[in-house]
Each structure stands twice: as structure tokens, then as C-alpha cells.
Motif scaffolding. Sequence first.
Motif, PDB file in Angstrom:
ATOM      1  N   TYR A 161      13.091  -7.966  -4.763  1.00 53.79           N
ATOM      2  CA  TYR A 161      12.802  -6.599  -4.323  1.00 53.79           C
ATOM      3  C   TYR A 161      11.368  -6.201  -4.668  1.00 53.79           C
ATOM      4  O   TYR A 161      10.681  -5.552  -3.876  1.00 53.79           O
ATOM      5  CB  TYR A 161      13.795  -5.642  -4.990  1.00 53.79           C
ATOM      6  CG  TYR A 161      13.582  -4.180  -4.644  1.00 53.79           C
ATOM      7  CD1 TYR A 161      14.048  -3.662  -3.445  1.00 53.79           C
ATOM      8  CD2 TYR A 161      12.913  -3.327  -5.515  1.00 53.79           C
ATOM      9  CE1 TYR A 161      13.869  -2.328  -3.120  1.00 53.79           C
ATOM     10  CE2 TYR A 161      12.726  -1.991  -5.194  1.00 53.79           C
ATOM     11  CZ  TYR A 161      13.207  -1.497  -4.004  1.00 53.79           C
ATOM     12  OH  TYR A 161      13.016  -0.183  -3.686  1.00 53.79           O
ATOM     13  N   SER A 162      10.907  -6.599  -5.849  1.00 48.47           N
ATOM     14  CA  SER A 162       9.563  -6.230  -6.288  1.00 48.47           C
ATOM     15  C   SER A 162       8.478  -7.008  -5.558  1.00 48.47           C
ATOM     16  O   SER A 162       7.348  -6.546  -5.444  1.00 48.47           O
ATOM     17  CB  SER A 162       9.421  -6.466  -7.802  1.00 48.47           C
ATOM     18  OG  SER A 162      10.330  -5.670  -8.525  1.00 48.47           O
ATOM     19  N   SER A 163       8.842  -8.189  -5.067  1.00 45.93           N
ATOM     20  CA  SER A 163       7.848  -9.044  -4.420  1.00 45.93           C
ATOM     21  C   SER A 163       7.657  -8.731  -2.945  1.00 45.93           C
ATOM     22  O   SER A 163       6.590  -8.977  -2.388  1.00 45.93           O
ATOM     23  CB  SER A 163       8.252 -10.523  -4.563  1.00 45.93           C
ATOM     24  OG  SER A 163       8.302 -10.909  -5.918  1.00 45.93           O
ATOM     25  N   PHE A 164       8.691  -8.149  -2.305  1.00 48.25           N
ATOM     26  CA  PHE A 164       8.614  -8.019  -0.857  1.00 48.25           C
ATOM     27  C   PHE A 164       7.507  -7.095  -0.350  1.00 48.25           C
ATOM     28  O   PHE A 164       7.032  -7.265   0.773  1.00 48.25           O
ATOM     29  CB  PHE A 164       9.984  -7.621  -0.291  1.00 48.25           C
ATOM     30  CG  PHE A 164      10.208  -6.164  -0.060  1.00 48.25           C
ATOM     31  CD1 PHE A 164      10.023  -5.610   1.199  1.00 48.25           C
ATOM     32  CD2 PHE A 164      10.622  -5.328  -1.095  1.00 48.25           C
ATOM     33  CE1 PHE A 164      10.241  -4.261   1.417  1.00 48.25           C
ATOM     34  CE2 PHE A 164      10.850  -3.986  -0.880  1.00 48.25           C
ATOM     35  CZ  PHE A 164      10.654  -3.446   0.383  1.00 48.25           C
ATOM     36  N   PRO A 165       6.999  -6.106  -1.141  1.00 47.16           N
ATOM     37  CA  PRO A 165       5.887  -5.309  -0.617  1.00 47.16           C
ATOM     38  C   PRO A 165       4.615  -6.133  -0.387  1.00 47.16           C
ATOM     39  O   PRO A 165       3.705  -5.683   0.316  1.00 47.16           O
ATOM     40  CB  PRO A 165       5.654  -4.260  -1.721  1.00 47.16           C
ATOM     41  CG  PRO A 165       6.982  -4.135  -2.388  1.00 47.16           C
ATOM     42  CD  PRO A 165       7.527  -5.521  -2.399  1.00 47.16           C
ATOM     43  N   ASN A 166       4.556  -7.351  -0.961  1.00 50.79           N
ATOM     44  CA  ASN A 166       3.388  -8.200  -0.772  1.00 50.79           C
ATOM     45  C   ASN A 166       3.437  -8.996   0.527  1.00 50.79           C
ATOM     46  O   ASN A 166       2.466  -9.661   0.885  1.00 50.79           O
ATOM     47  CB  ASN A 166       3.266  -9.182  -1.954  1.00 50.79           C
ATOM     48  CG  ASN A 166       2.977  -8.471  -3.260  1.00 50.79           C
ATOM     49  OD1 ASN A 166       1.967  -7.795  -3.414  1.00 50.79           O
ATOM     50  ND2 ASN A 166       3.874  -8.604  -4.226  1.00 50.79           N
ATOM     51  N   ILE A 167       4.597  -8.950   1.209  1.00 49.94           N
ATOM     52  CA  ILE A 167       4.728  -9.660   2.474  1.00 49.94           C
ATOM     53  C   ILE A 167       3.930  -8.912   3.548  1.00 49.94           C
ATOM     54  O   ILE A 167       4.021  -7.686   3.658  1.00 49.94           O
ATOM     55  CB  ILE A 167       6.213  -9.751   2.894  1.00 49.94           C
ATOM     56  CG1 ILE A 167       7.043 -10.392   1.776  1.00 49.94           C
ATOM     57  CG2 ILE A 167       6.355 -10.517   4.193  1.00 49.94           C
ATOM     58  CD1 ILE A 167       6.644 -11.786   1.421  1.00 49.94           C
ATOM     59  N   PRO A 168       3.113  -9.633   4.355  1.00 46.60           N
ATOM     60  CA  PRO A 168       2.240  -8.975   5.350  1.00 46.60           C
ATOM     61  C   PRO A 168       2.945  -7.965   6.244  1.00 46.60           C
ATOM     62  O   PRO A 168       2.415  -6.881   6.493  1.00 46.60           O
ATOM     63  CB  PRO A 168       1.707 -10.165   6.170  1.00 46.60           C
ATOM     64  CG  PRO A 168       1.688 -11.290   5.183  1.00 46.60           C
ATOM     65  CD  PRO A 168       2.899 -11.087   4.321  1.00 46.60           C
ATOM     66  N   ILE A 169       4.160  -8.284   6.734  1.00 41.94           N
ATOM     67  CA  ILE A 169       4.843  -7.371   7.646  1.00 41.94           C
ATOM     68  C   ILE A 169       5.213  -6.060   6.964  1.00 41.94           C
ATOM     69  O   ILE A 169       5.273  -5.003   7.590  1.00 41.94           O
ATOM     70  CB  ILE A 169       6.122  -8.047   8.227  1.00 41.94           C
ATOM     71  CG1 ILE A 169       6.646  -7.210   9.393  1.00 41.94           C
ATOM     72  CG2 ILE A 169       7.192  -8.232   7.152  1.00 41.94           C
ATOM     73  CD1 ILE A 169       7.790  -7.878  10.141  1.00 41.94           C
ATOM     74  N   ILE A 170       5.423  -6.093   5.654  1.00 45.16           N
ATOM     75  CA  ILE A 170       5.743  -4.890   4.894  1.00 45.16           C
ATOM     76  C   ILE A 170       4.468  -4.141   4.513  1.00 45.16           C
ATOM     77  O   ILE A 170       4.423  -2.907   4.527  1.00 45.16           O
ATOM     78  CB  ILE A 170       6.543  -5.235   3.625  1.00 45.16           C
ATOM     79  CG1 ILE A 170       7.874  -5.879   4.011  1.00 45.16           C
ATOM     80  CG2 ILE A 170       6.795  -3.999   2.778  1.00 45.16           C
ATOM     81  CD1 ILE A 170       8.782  -5.009   4.834  1.00 45.16           C
ATOM     82  N   LYS A 171       3.414  -4.888   4.210  1.00 45.74           N
ATOM     83  CA  LYS A 171       2.130  -4.271   3.860  1.00 45.74           C
ATOM     84  C   LYS A 171       1.615  -3.389   4.984  1.00 45.74           C
ATOM     85  O   LYS A 171       0.916  -2.407   4.748  1.00 45.74           O
ATOM     86  CB  LYS A 171       1.092  -5.359   3.544  1.00 45.74           C
ATOM     87  CG  LYS A 171       1.136  -5.871   2.116  1.00 45.74           C
ATOM     88  CD  LYS A 171      -0.034  -6.799   1.869  1.00 45.74           C
ATOM     89  CE  LYS A 171      -0.129  -7.184   0.401  1.00 45.74           C
ATOM     90  NZ  LYS A 171      -1.288  -8.079   0.141  1.00 45.74           N
ATOM     91  N   ALA A 172       1.960  -3.768   6.212  1.00 47.27           N
ATOM     92  CA  ALA A 172       1.462  -3.015   7.370  1.00 47.27           C
ATOM     93  C   ALA A 172       2.188  -1.686   7.555  1.00 47.27           C
ATOM     94  O   ALA A 172       1.756  -0.850   8.349  1.00 47.27           O
ATOM     95  CB  ALA A 172       1.605  -3.863   8.632  1.00 47.27           C
ATOM     96  N   GLN A 173       3.285  -1.487   6.826  1.00 46.46           N
ATOM     97  CA  GLN A 173       4.064  -0.258   6.954  1.00 46.46           C
ATOM     98  C   GLN A 173       3.700   0.721   5.836  1.00 46.46           C
ATOM     99  O   GLN A 173       3.240   0.328   4.773  1.00 46.46           O
ATOM    100  CB  GLN A 173       5.568  -0.566   6.870  1.00 46.46           C
ATOM    101  CG  GLN A 173       6.043  -1.671   7.796  1.00 46.46           C
ATOM    102  CD  GLN A 173       5.857  -1.346   9.257  1.00 46.46           C
ATOM    103  OE1 GLN A 173       6.209  -0.261   9.702  1.00 46.46           O
ATOM    104  NE2 GLN A 173       5.300  -2.290  10.006  1.00 46.46           N
ATOM    105  N   SER A 174       3.944   1.992   6.083  1.00 45.14           N
ATOM    106  CA  SER A 174       3.747   2.991   5.034  1.00 45.14           C
ATOM    107  C   SER A 174       4.944   2.978   4.088  1.00 45.14           C
ATOM    108  O   SER A 174       6.027   2.495   4.440  1.00 45.14           O
ATOM    109  CB  SER A 174       3.596   4.389   5.645  1.00 45.14           C
ATOM    110  OG  SER A 174       4.815   4.804   6.234  1.00 45.14           O
TER     111      SER A 174
END
Length: 284
Positions: A161-174
Amino acid sequence: MNILIALLPALGWGLMPLVTGKVGGSPTNQIFGIGAGTTIIGLIVFAITRPAVDGKAFLFALVCGALWTIGQIGQFISFKRIGVANTYPLSTVFQLVGNSILGVLIFGDWKGTQSKVIGFIALLIVISGALLTSVSDQKDGKITLKDSLFLLVTTVGYWIYSSFPNIPIIKAQSGTSIFLPEMLGILVGAVIFGLFTDRKSFTQKEQYLNIFAGLIWGIAALSYIYSAQANGNTSAFIWTQLSVVIATFGGIAVLHEHKSHREMMYTIAGIVLIVLGSIATSFA
């Protein structure tokens, strides 16, 4: 105002285990309450902000939210076994160490020799703090290897859960656009856990009283998004470490988890080291 926003995540995440402890019920009741409460907050936020979100990002956030429940279920079971005051510091350490190592190995954090040295020294300080908080004068109050391994294995859910914000597709979202699917994922994970472990839980009042704890957790999670925007990721993270202080001493004062004078002295020293070490990792 920014400091108040920064304090809300620590306050909410520190109070949540105290509320579930007071309400009672099984881990199944407690994780459902968290899932339902957080989803209510997510729906309110979505209705107000109306964020746009990519379909793949929505699904990815949903899955990650469901996997988070593995870590939280592990915490709830550990609360029953060894108490909040013993579980929370140990869980904090497992999360911090695991996330830091994953950050270095996969996402390229702590670039350069100096950063790595600072980071790993900080982790040693955190681990030392955890060892101090686990000191017990009673044979039946000791944290066993089995207890520690169980908490460590279930913490994998937190790491994902803590790592997924580093995934490019998630980084592109607010932050607000993926907030609702994350919260829905927690509810989905909780319902699946309940269906497979205790279907009778859905008729128990504790199942729904624990929603109050979920509302607190959801507000804290939302506050963290705004804290990171207002104060920066590093400062926002540092403030969240106060949750371990609230949960640990709250477990002793509110839930009446007994510690001798000697145990209390070690616990205080351990919490200080955990907080200081956590802060130090953010400067690595």
C-alpha cells in the motif's frame, strides 16, 4: 493552520486502535468498521471534489486498498494477542524498515553513500527502540518470536500500500482522485475477510459500532494528503510519527494495558528512539 492539518493524521491513526479497543469485537468486526467508515469519507470527498481518475488507476488503487487490509488485520489480531502498547511500536518499525528497504532497492531512494549511511543508521536506531518497547517483566507478557513473525508477515500488506504511490500510473493522479478507490478497496478486503472467516460477524453490533473508528481513520488519511501538499512530504511524514506515541501510551492509559515501572521506562526510551529514528530517515 498547516500544523493543525499535519497533526490530524497522527491524531487519527493514533486514536483508531484505542476506539476499536473500547468498542471491542473481533478483528473481523474491527476491519469491517474501518472499511465502511473510510468508504463513507471517500464518498463524501468524491461528491465534493468530483475528481477525474483514470480507469486503470482506479482499479489499481482499489486492489492496493484491499491488500492494505492484510496489514491492518494483522494489527488487530496482534492487539488481541499482545496489546496495543506492544503491537503499535513494533508494527511501526516493521513498516518503516520495510518501506525504506523497498524504496532503496526498487525506487532508488537514498541516492549516494551519505544518504544510505544516514538512512541505515536511522533504521538501527528505530530497531533499537522497538527492542526496548518489547521488554517485559512477566513471562506471559513477553512478545514471542511467533507474535513478531506474524506481525512481520502481515505487514507486507502495508508495504504494498505504501509503495503504490510510486507507480507511474498513480503518480499521474491527484491524491483526492485515488482516495475513493483506495477506501473502497479497504471495504472490499474487509468484506472478503469476513465472508471467509466469520459470516456471523455481519449481524453483530460491534461490526457497525467500529465504523466510528473507520471515520477517524478516513479523516486522518484524507488529512495526510492535504498535509503533504501544504507542508511537503518530508514534514508530513515526520508529524505522522506522533501516532506511535498516542497509540502506545493510549493503550496503557485508556485500555489499561499494564506495564511495570521498569517496563514503562524502557517503553518511553524506545518510543523516543523510534520517533527520532523515523525523523532521521526522512533526511536520508
